[in-house]
Design an enzyme around this catalytic site. Sequence first.
Site, short mmCIF file in Angstrom:
data_model
loop_
_atom_site.label_atom_id
_atom_site.label_comp_id
_atom_site.label_asym_id
_atom_site.label_seq_id
_atom_site.Cartn_x
_atom_site.Cartn_y
_atom_site.Cartn_z
N HIS A 244 16.89 -6.80 8.25
CA HIS A 244 17.38 -8.23 7.97
C HIS A 244 17.94 -7.98 6.67
CE1 HIS A 244 13.34 -9.17 6.15
NE2 HIS A 244 13.80 -8.14 5.50
N ASN A 245 19.35 -8.76 6.68
CA ASN A 245 20.13 -8.97 5.61
C ASN A 245 20.84 -7.49 4.99
OD1 ASN A 245 17.87 -11.31 5.16
ND2 ASN A 245 20.05 -11.68 4.81
#
Length: 354
Positions: A244-245
Amino acid sequence: MTEKLTLAQLAEQLGAELRLAPGADPEQVPSGLNTLQDATSSDVSFLASPNYRRFLAGTRACAVMLRADLVEDCPVSALVVGDPYHAFARATALYDRTPAAVAGVHPAAVVHPDADVHPSASIAAGAVIEAHARIGAGAVIGANCFVGEASEIGAGTRLFAGAVVYHGCAVGRECVLHSHAVIGADGFGFAPHERRWTKIHQLGGVEIGDEVEIGACTCIDRGALGNTVIGRGVKIDNQVQIAHNVQIGDYSAIAACSAVAGSASIGKHCTIAGGAGVVGHVTVADGSHVTAMTLVTKSIDTAGAYSSGTPFSDSRSWRRNAVRFAQLDQMARRIRDLEKQLLEVRPPESGEGG
């Protein structure tokens, strides 16, 4: 696949100079591409790496894509180009046998009435398109694919069978998602509390630029807050984990079985070789090359090639060296102590004293 492309036409398509061998016919129609050692008289081949030059003299190909300085060594017709590997890549598009998709929605597909599917798109049997999803012109959604609510698939993008795009994700134009790629699954976010885990719901999405290719069984997780972002022209191999991210800059490439941990940022035009790992929250400078099986544990600020780990050897030697590796700190301390003792007993330099 291009039908009935002659040698002369192939040269024109590739911007190559055709130098015919004695008795060769520029109107010959090659059947496809093959390696120098396996090509038949109906195949076109190429020579890009010096490692394969030894196969040139014995090739049976009808023509070989190569540089001008190798023409004299070529026993067959030559397609002279500045970059044979790039020419080969372009030629593969001319001989691609991937079945063409038919525009329209298969009766066995499930398309929500609130989805926006361009009439020229192809939706295969078993595919599911949820509400408010948008499928662009000429996009191909293969059998048993899933496109979640409010996700967008750009024009000309192809999802092969079984690819999954969760809700709230955007895939750009002219992308390829191979089978069982998963875009937008939850990132690995859990907060420890009283010896248990509390799930951190992932509220962001995934944003994928144009001309991106994603390999089979690769997973790109949605952001916890904000989006995971894959830049334009990025190429990601099979079985890669993008957490994520993560941010990946334009035209970078990541080989199979690599993993990038959460919130890491990889620059533009980087290459991450197979089996490498990048820990979370670090940055990798534009133009960096990370070699196979390397673990990036801190930020890379300057472009260059980076490696970690030890090369393999016979098991007996490896075990001895592994023991010595564990002793390095102790050895360093001993060397430092010996240097200190040596300085204490070193005689005065010449000219000192009375």
